[in-house]
Design a protein around this motif. Structure first.
Motif, PDB file in Angstrom:
ATOM      1  N   PRO A 109      28.600  70.541  32.759  1.00 48.18           N
ATOM      2  CA  PRO A 109      27.972  70.777  31.458  1.00 48.18           C
ATOM      3  C   PRO A 109      26.595  71.443  31.551  1.00 48.18           C
ATOM      4  CG  PRO A 109      28.444  68.427  31.784  1.00 48.18           C
ATOM      5  CD  PRO A 109      28.912  69.165  33.000  1.00 48.18           C
ATOM      6  N   ARG A 110      25.940  71.317  32.687  1.00 55.10           N
ATOM      7  CA  ARG A 110      24.634  71.964  32.861  1.00 55.10           C
ATOM      8  C   ARG A 110      24.777  73.462  33.105  1.00 55.10           C
ATOM      9  NH1 ARG A 110      22.733  68.908  37.885  1.00 55.10           N
ATOM     10  NH2 ARG A 110      24.928  69.297  38.245  1.00 55.10           N
ATOM     11  N   TYR A 111      25.949  73.884  33.570  1.00 57.15           N
ATOM     12  CA  TYR A 111      26.199  75.297  33.897  1.00 57.15           C
ATOM     13  C   TYR A 111      27.539  75.716  33.305  1.00 57.15           C
ATOM     14  CZ  TYR A 111      22.699  73.937  37.328  1.00 57.15           C
ATOM     15  OH  TYR A 111      21.580  73.426  37.931  1.00 57.15           O
ATOM     16  N   PRO A 112      27.614  75.876  31.989  1.00 57.45           N
ATOM     17  CA  PRO A 112      28.909  76.219  31.374  1.00 57.45           C
ATOM     18  C   PRO A 112      29.435  77.573  31.842  1.00 57.45           C
ATOM     19  CG  PRO A 112      27.134  76.301  29.756  1.00 57.45           C
ATOM     20  CD  PRO A 112      26.539  75.785  31.032  1.00 57.45           C
ATOM     21  N   ASN A 113      30.745  77.658  31.935  1.00 54.73           N
ATOM     22  CA  ASN A 113      31.411  78.895  32.332  1.00 54.73           C
ATOM     23  C   ASN A 113      31.429  79.875  31.163  1.00 54.73           C
ATOM     24  OD1 ASN A 113      32.056  77.829  34.879  1.00 54.73           O
ATOM     25  ND2 ASN A 113      33.920  76.898  34.098  1.00 54.73           N
ATOM     26  N   ALA A 114      31.480  81.161  31.496  1.00 59.66           N
ATOM     27  CA  ALA A 114      31.567  82.203  30.478  1.00 59.66           C
ATOM     28  C   ALA A 114      32.347  83.384  31.041  1.00 59.66           C
ATOM     29  CB  ALA A 114      30.165  82.655  30.053  1.00 59.66           C
TER      30      ALA A 114
ATOM     31  N   TYR B 122      37.070  83.534  35.001  1.00 58.88           N
ATOM     32  CA  TYR B 122      36.964  82.688  33.819  1.00 58.88           C
ATOM     33  C   TYR B 122      38.357  82.253  33.356  1.00 58.88           C
ATOM     34  CZ  TYR B 122      35.854  81.043  29.144  1.00 58.88           C
ATOM     35  OH  TYR B 122      35.738  80.271  28.015  1.00 58.88           O
ATOM     36  N   ALA B 123      39.277  83.207  33.224  1.00 60.13           N
ATOM     37  CA  ALA B 123      40.637  82.886  32.783  1.00 60.13           C
ATOM     38  C   ALA B 123      41.332  81.967  33.782  1.00 60.13           C
ATOM     39  CB  ALA B 123      41.450  84.163  32.573  1.00 60.13           C
ATOM     40  N   LEU B 124      41.130  82.214  35.066  1.00 66.48           N
ATOM     41  CA  LEU B 124      41.768  81.382  36.078  1.00 66.48           C
ATOM     42  C   LEU B 124      41.186  79.970  36.067  1.00 66.48           C
ATOM     43  CD1 LEU B 124      44.132  81.968  37.885  1.00 66.48           C
ATOM     44  CD2 LEU B 124      42.544  82.488  39.731  1.00 66.48           C
TER      45      LEU B 124
ATOM     46  N   GLU C 291      30.943  83.871  38.678  1.00 66.51           N
ATOM     47  CA  GLU C 291      31.477  82.646  39.261  1.00 66.51           C
ATOM     48  C   GLU C 291      31.726  81.637  38.151  1.00 66.51           C
ATOM     49  OE1 GLU C 291      28.720  81.178  42.157  1.00 66.51           O
ATOM     50  OE2 GLU C 291      28.988  82.903  43.478  1.00 66.51           O
ATOM     51  N   ASN C 292      32.860  80.948  38.220  1.00 65.76           N
ATOM     52  CA  ASN C 292      33.205  79.902  37.264  1.00 65.76           C
ATOM     53  C   ASN C 292      33.683  78.693  38.039  1.00 65.76           C
ATOM     54  OD1 ASN C 292      33.247  81.085  34.286  1.00 65.76           O
ATOM     55  ND2 ASN C 292      33.861  82.700  35.697  1.00 65.76           N
ATOM     56  N   PHE C 293      33.118  77.520  37.723  1.00 62.65           N
ATOM     57  CA  PHE C 293      33.392  76.292  38.472  1.00 62.65           C
ATOM     58  C   PHE C 293      33.969  75.226  37.554  1.00 62.65           C
ATOM     59  CE2 PHE C 293      32.147  72.019  39.721  1.00 62.65           C
ATOM     60  CZ  PHE C 293      32.622  71.966  41.023  1.00 62.65           C
ATOM     61  N   ILE C 294      34.959  74.481  38.091  1.00 64.02           N
ATOM     62  CA  ILE C 294      35.461  73.274  37.439  1.00 64.02           C
ATOM     63  C   ILE C 294      35.587  72.187  38.492  1.00 64.02           C
ATOM     64  CG2 ILE C 294      36.663  74.438  35.543  1.00 64.02           C
ATOM     65  CD1 ILE C 294      39.295  74.016  37.149  1.00 64.02           C
TER      66      ILE C 294
ATOM     67  N   GLU D 250      47.357  84.641  38.535  1.00 61.16           N
ATOM     68  CA  GLU D 250      46.953  85.743  39.416  1.00 61.16           C
ATOM     69  C   GLU D 250      47.772  85.790  40.700  1.00 61.16           C
ATOM     70  OE1 GLU D 250      42.888  86.644  40.037  1.00 61.16           O
ATOM     71  OE2 GLU D 250      42.408  86.516  37.903  1.00 61.16           O
ATOM     72  N   GLY D 251      48.827  84.982  40.786  1.00 60.28           N
ATOM     73  CA  GLY D 251      49.724  85.043  41.930  1.00 60.28           C
ATOM     74  C   GLY D 251      49.386  84.128  43.085  1.00 60.28           C
ATOM     75  N   ASN D 252      48.434  83.215  42.921  1.00 64.23           N
ATOM     76  CA  ASN D 252      48.109  82.256  43.982  1.00 64.23           C
ATOM     77  C   ASN D 252      49.170  81.167  44.032  1.00 64.23           C
ATOM     78  OD1 ASN D 252      45.416  83.282  44.764  1.00 64.23           O
ATOM     79  ND2 ASN D 252      44.939  82.777  42.646  1.00 64.23           N
ATOM     80  N   GLU D 253      49.690  80.913  45.237  1.00 60.80           N
ATOM     81  CA  GLU D 253      50.726  79.915  45.404  1.00 60.80           C
ATOM     82  C   GLU D 253      50.152  78.502  45.304  1.00 60.80           C
ATOM     83  OE1 GLU D 253      50.055  82.099  47.981  1.00 60.80           O
ATOM     84  OE2 GLU D 253      51.709  83.503  47.919  1.00 60.80           O
TER      85      GLU D 253
END
Length: 127
Positions: free
Chosen positions: A32-37, A16-18, A42-45, A112-115
């Protein structure tokens, strides 16, 4: 026949934070049909909430080695302005490859350290 890319998936400790960080970087939004929490596994943008986008899946382990795949981003502003903005969002500089002639890029790390790499904008490249 060919396949299309639906999304790029990141394993993460806090998806979520990422997702929130990368939404600020890219301007992508959640579907908008599947808001993140925060409690979601799983969180999608994605652009306009659609695909292709970025999916962040919670996993128990942290990142331990260099990514085999990374994103290269090109800002609407200048590369240097974007690096400063991203530092303010919580990214860090990993390797600075900027050259005196204005070319080059900056390799950064997300929270989280991803390049990922920040390239010059199209205007800076004369496009």
């Amino acid at each position: 026949m060919v396949s299309s890319i639906n999304q790029v998936t990141f394993d993460s400790r806090d998806g979520y934070a990422l997702a929130q960080f990368w939404a600020e970087v890219t301007g992508y939004i959640e579907d908008p049909r599947y808001p993140n929490a925060p409690e979601d596994e799983e969180n999608f943008i994605g652009p306009d909430g659609g695909h292709p986008g970025l999916l962040f899946i919670n996993v128990p382990e942290g990142k331990t080695i260099k990514n085999r795949l990374h994103l290269d981003i090109s800002p609407d502003t200048t590369r240097n302005e974007e690096v400063e903005r991203l530092l303010g969002l919580g990214a860090t500089i990993f390797e600075d490859h900027r050259k005196e002639d204005g070319s080059g890029w900056v390799t950064m790390l997300d929270p989280e350290g991803n390049e990922f790499c920040v390239e010059r904008s199209k205007a800076e490249r004369g496009e």
